[in-house]
Scaffold this motif. Sequence first.
Motif, PDB file in Angstrom:
ATOM      1  N   ASP A  60      52.210  45.868  82.355  1.00 48.42           N
ATOM      2  CA  ASP A  60      51.183  44.816  82.330  1.00 48.42           C
ATOM      3  C   ASP A  60      49.890  45.289  81.690  1.00 48.42           C
ATOM      4  O   ASP A  60      48.787  44.943  82.142  1.00 48.42           O
ATOM      5  N   GLY A  61      50.015  46.119  80.654  1.00 52.19           N
ATOM      6  CA  GLY A  61      48.834  46.582  79.945  1.00 52.19           C
ATOM      7  C   GLY A  61      47.988  47.578  80.715  1.00 52.19           C
ATOM      8  O   GLY A  61      46.817  47.794  80.389  1.00 52.19           O
ATOM      9  N   LYS A  62      48.585  48.225  81.744  1.00 50.00           N
ATOM     10  CA  LYS A  62      47.844  49.187  82.560  1.00 50.00           C
ATOM     11  C   LYS A  62      48.621  50.491  82.677  1.00 50.00           C
ATOM     12  O   LYS A  62      49.849  50.498  82.668  1.00 50.00           O
ATOM     13  N   VAL A  63      47.887  51.588  82.806  1.00 48.39           N
ATOM     14  CA  VAL A  63      48.492  52.881  83.114  1.00 48.39           C
ATOM     15  C   VAL A  63      48.638  52.983  84.627  1.00 48.39           C
ATOM     16  O   VAL A  63      47.654  52.911  85.362  1.00 48.39           O
TER      17      VAL A  63
ATOM     18  N   GLN B 197      40.979  57.190  81.634  1.00 41.54           N
ATOM     19  CA  GLN B 197      40.572  56.392  80.477  1.00 41.54           C
ATOM     20  C   GLN B 197      41.075  57.022  79.179  1.00 41.54           C
ATOM     21  O   GLN B 197      41.450  56.311  78.241  1.00 41.54           O
ATOM     22  N   MET B 198      41.132  58.355  79.132  1.00 37.29           N
ATOM     23  CA  MET B 198      41.634  59.028  77.939  1.00 37.29           C
ATOM     24  C   MET B 198      43.117  58.720  77.732  1.00 37.29           C
ATOM     25  O   MET B 198      43.575  58.498  76.598  1.00 37.29           O
ATOM     26  N   VAL B 199      43.884  58.663  78.820  1.00 36.77           N
ATOM     27  CA  VAL B 199      45.298  58.320  78.723  1.00 36.77           C
ATOM     28  C   VAL B 199      45.455  56.867  78.267  1.00 36.77           C
ATOM     29  O   VAL B 199      46.341  56.541  77.469  1.00 36.77           O
ATOM     30  N   GLU B 200      44.595  55.985  78.764  1.00 42.38           N
ATOM     31  CA  GLU B 200      44.656  54.582  78.351  1.00 42.38           C
ATOM     32  C   GLU B 200      44.453  54.437  76.847  1.00 42.38           C
ATOM     33  O   GLU B 200      45.185  53.708  76.169  1.00 42.38           O
ATOM     34  N   VAL B 201      43.456  55.131  76.316  1.00 47.98           N
ATOM     35  CA  VAL B 201      43.189  55.044  74.880  1.00 47.98           C
ATOM     36  C   VAL B 201      44.339  55.667  74.095  1.00 47.98           C
ATOM     37  O   VAL B 201      44.732  55.169  73.038  1.00 47.98           O
ATOM     38  N   LYS B 202      44.913  56.767  74.596  1.00 43.45           N
ATOM     39  CA  LYS B 202      46.072  57.370  73.932  1.00 43.45           C
ATOM     40  C   LYS B 202      47.212  56.368  73.803  1.00 43.45           C
ATOM     41  O   LYS B 202      47.927  56.345  72.789  1.00 43.45           O
ATOM     42  N   GLU B 203      47.377  55.508  74.809  1.00 33.91           N
ATOM     43  CA  GLU B 203      48.458  54.519  74.801  1.00 33.91           C
ATOM     44  C   GLU B 203      48.059  53.218  74.109  1.00 33.91           C
ATOM     45  O   GLU B 203      48.840  52.260  74.092  1.00 33.91           O
ATOM     46  N   GLY B 204      46.833  53.156  73.554  1.00 40.50           N
ATOM     47  CA  GLY B 204      46.399  51.957  72.845  1.00 40.50           C
ATOM     48  C   GLY B 204      46.045  50.801  73.751  1.00 40.50           C
ATOM     49  O   GLY B 204      46.133  49.632  73.340  1.00 40.50           O
ATOM     50  N   LEU B 205      45.616  51.080  74.984  1.00 43.12           N
ATOM     51  CA  LEU B 205      45.279  50.035  75.950  1.00 43.12           C
ATOM     52  C   LEU B 205      43.775  49.832  76.027  1.00 43.12           C
ATOM     53  O   LEU B 205      42.988  50.665  75.559  1.00 43.12           O
ATOM     54  N   ASP B 206      43.374  48.729  76.644  1.00 43.98           N
ATOM     55  CA  ASP B 206      41.956  48.484  76.871  1.00 43.98           C
ATOM     56  C   ASP B 206      41.424  49.496  77.875  1.00 43.98           C
ATOM     57  O   ASP B 206      42.106  49.874  78.838  1.00 43.98           O
ATOM     58  N   LEU B 207      40.176  49.892  77.675  1.00 45.70           N
ATOM     59  CA  LEU B 207      39.564  50.914  78.525  1.00 45.70           C
ATOM     60  C   LEU B 207      39.111  50.298  79.846  1.00 45.70           C
ATOM     61  O   LEU B 207      38.369  49.312  79.864  1.00 45.70           O
ATOM     62  N   SER B 208      39.592  50.851  80.949  1.00 45.04           N
ATOM     63  CA  SER B 208      39.109  50.413  82.260  1.00 45.04           C
ATOM     64  C   SER B 208      37.845  51.194  82.607  1.00 45.04           C
ATOM     65  O   SER B 208      37.516  52.192  81.966  1.00 45.04           O
ATOM     66  N   GLU B 209      37.163  50.738  83.640  1.00 39.63           N
ATOM     67  CA  GLU B 209      35.926  51.411  84.030  1.00 39.63           C
ATOM     68  C   GLU B 209      36.233  52.673  84.825  1.00 39.63           C
ATOM     69  O   GLU B 209      37.172  52.713  85.630  1.00 39.63           O
ATOM     70  N   GLU B 210      35.430  53.694  84.583  1.00 38.89           N
ATOM     71  CA  GLU B 210      35.509  54.882  85.436  1.00 38.89           C
ATOM     72  C   GLU B 210      35.020  54.524  86.833  1.00 38.89           C
ATOM     73  O   GLU B 210      34.439  53.457  87.060  1.00 38.89           O
ATOM     74  N   ARG B 211      35.253  55.435  87.749  1.00 40.96           N
ATOM     75  CA  ARG B 211      34.854  55.175  89.133  1.00 40.96           C
ATOM     76  C   ARG B 211      34.005  56.307  89.667  1.00 40.96           C
ATOM     77  O   ARG B 211      34.302  57.480  89.451  1.00 40.96           O
ATOM     78  N   ARG B 212      32.964  55.911  90.381  1.00 34.58           N
ATOM     79  CA  ARG B 212      32.063  56.888  91.004  1.00 34.58           C
ATOM     80  C   ARG B 212      32.421  56.987  92.485  1.00 34.58           C
ATOM     81  O   ARG B 212      32.565  55.982  93.178  1.00 34.58           O
ATOM     82  N   THR B 213      32.551  58.206  92.973  1.00 38.06           N
ATOM     83  CA  THR B 213      32.971  58.432  94.350  1.00 38.06           C
ATOM     84  C   THR B 213      31.909  57.959  95.333  1.00 38.06           C
ATOM     85  O   THR B 213      30.744  58.348  95.243  1.00 38.06           O
TER      86      THR B 213
END
Length: 666
Positions: free
Chosen positions: A366-369, A391-407
């Motif tokens: 579904d377009g997600k890692v 996010q780096m894996v997402e870009v490697k797979e040609g997917l839209d970048l999701s937001e990073e998360r802060r703990t």
Amino acid sequence: MAVAALRLTACRPWDTRDRAPSALPERRHPKLKWWDRAAIAVLTALKPRITDTGSADRRFAARVVRAGRRLDRLSDDDLRATAASLRPRLLAEGFDGPAAVRAFALTREATRRALGYRHHPVQIMGARRILSGHLTEMATGEGKTATTALAAATAALAGVPVHVVTVNEYLCTRDHDTLLPVYALLGLGSAAIDPEADPAVKRRAWLAPIVHVSGKTLVFEYLRERLGRDDLASPQRRAAARLAGAGARPSMPPALAFAIVDEVDSVLIDEAQTPLIIAAPHRRMSDADCHIALAAARVMTAPEHFRIRRDARRVELTDAGHAALARATEGNGGLWRVPRARAELAGHALSALHLYERDQHYIVTDGKVQIVDEFTGRILGDRQWQAGLHQMVEVKEGLDLSEERRTLAQITYQEFFRRYLWFGGMSGTLAEVARELSRTYDRPLARVPTNRRVRRRLTGTRLYRTERAKIAAIVARARRMSDRGRPVLIGTRSVDVSERIAAALAGTPCRLLNARQDAEEAAIVAEAGHAGRITIATNMAGRGTDIKLTPEARAAGGLHVILTEFHESRRIDRQLMGRAGRQGDPGSCEQIVAVTDPVLTRFAPGLCRAARLIPWPLPRRLPGPCASAIRVVAQARAERRGAQTRMASLRRSEKLAELMAFTGRR
């Protein structure tokens, strides 16, 4: 006097001296100095790793069986009334007196009426140890779900809130649905926590005397409940709110009193590699930054620019790599002007390219890692790798970048479960990690004998030079066994390998079970014991599942298990092979592996290279003993690495807790 106090604590484990000063039951783990830690490490190394159940357990089981002989005369209403009357006696006597014997007998009778069978003496022995806070090793197929009912019902009859903790949501729902009629006959309310349910529904569920919940859901509920709660800011405020009867909503979970952990080594060892984290969206790097990092990483070569540490799953830049990276990204602004940030981005890009493989460490749906749990083969929903790696894996797979998360909040499994007043658990494989469990959780361990003689046959190990030769041998063996009318279970470590074996079996009917088919797990497992059935599964079929044989399959020789890759832990190999020969059924298992398998090449690369040089009459094969030698070395290194990672995670958590307490924020 000291002996009397020790016996009191053993039979009434809620009377712990380390109880936290709070309105809700919770344990405070004492702070240990370095010399205390050293002494504990030495003692756990010297004392026996795991002890067997003894004569006291057998006598207790015999008393339970005798006490249950007259209970079939009671009506269902009388059974409930008798169970309800036990609470004062259980609180006074604890779990080692006549009241506990009566509670076990009532639960055994309720199980007969609801499910059609009575508990075996070995299940009674195991439940007695769990109730007193032991971690018990019970062989696969010995009825751990039924054993859970004895311990959970007895504790609940005493008025102790009980959490039955499972590895995943599927087992949580399955076990609760199975035991619900037993609890109802005893007059005990119960609930299974659905992580997707409405908060109001979950709050009502948490108030049930017995709650079934997966480990991750339990810990995340605990973290979310205590995140930003003013009414939980201090024990005094909690107590005042409860006395006033207003101002504080019920907590989720309301108390950490007693937990029964199913597949305890999976929850407390495998899942404890990294802390559980609640995070909020946080944008630190852009899509362009990821593309720049990946472009720079793709032109770097090893070992000139970087070194790959596969055992630690880490990439290290060399001096030449730092220089090449600076030249490749010259003229870019933002993070690329900061050497440390630049190296971190490049490290994530190199890891995404060389260490994290699609259909092994993650799948794309579904377009997600979606991260795949390497120990269970299941998808880890709503989980991300940290610090921008995801996010780096997402870009490697040609997917839209999701937001990073802060703990925002985090806790380790080790720290969380040590907050229970006491807990017990069970698994089919504890011997290998007995020392670590004893050292980290301060839990005694016990081994429970099997009810029937084990009839499982081990047919040895075959080692191949290449992956292709190995898959050909697996396919030939599976077809041969299937033609004899025997069901076959082929166990793999990754989605990719499971699908390659399924493709090689084209033309032969088989079922595939991996992270892509997790919704069909129950149906696939239910058919896996049919005569001639071939099932290919990742580790999903190695935990908590019961493959029931048909009469035709049993007559043909039972289930045949083929292990296609060694795992990082010997326990997981044993779990998979334990699918065969359960409860006295016939069965067999064998290991068909290749010297190119990831675990062997990652943790014993030198031995793998040496093995390839051995002359052998069979061109595609290598001596079977070589596989055993390489496996022992590779798994020892992998298990040592895992233990070090878990210990480091716990130390960081304890240090963070000390800092938060110092600043007054805890």
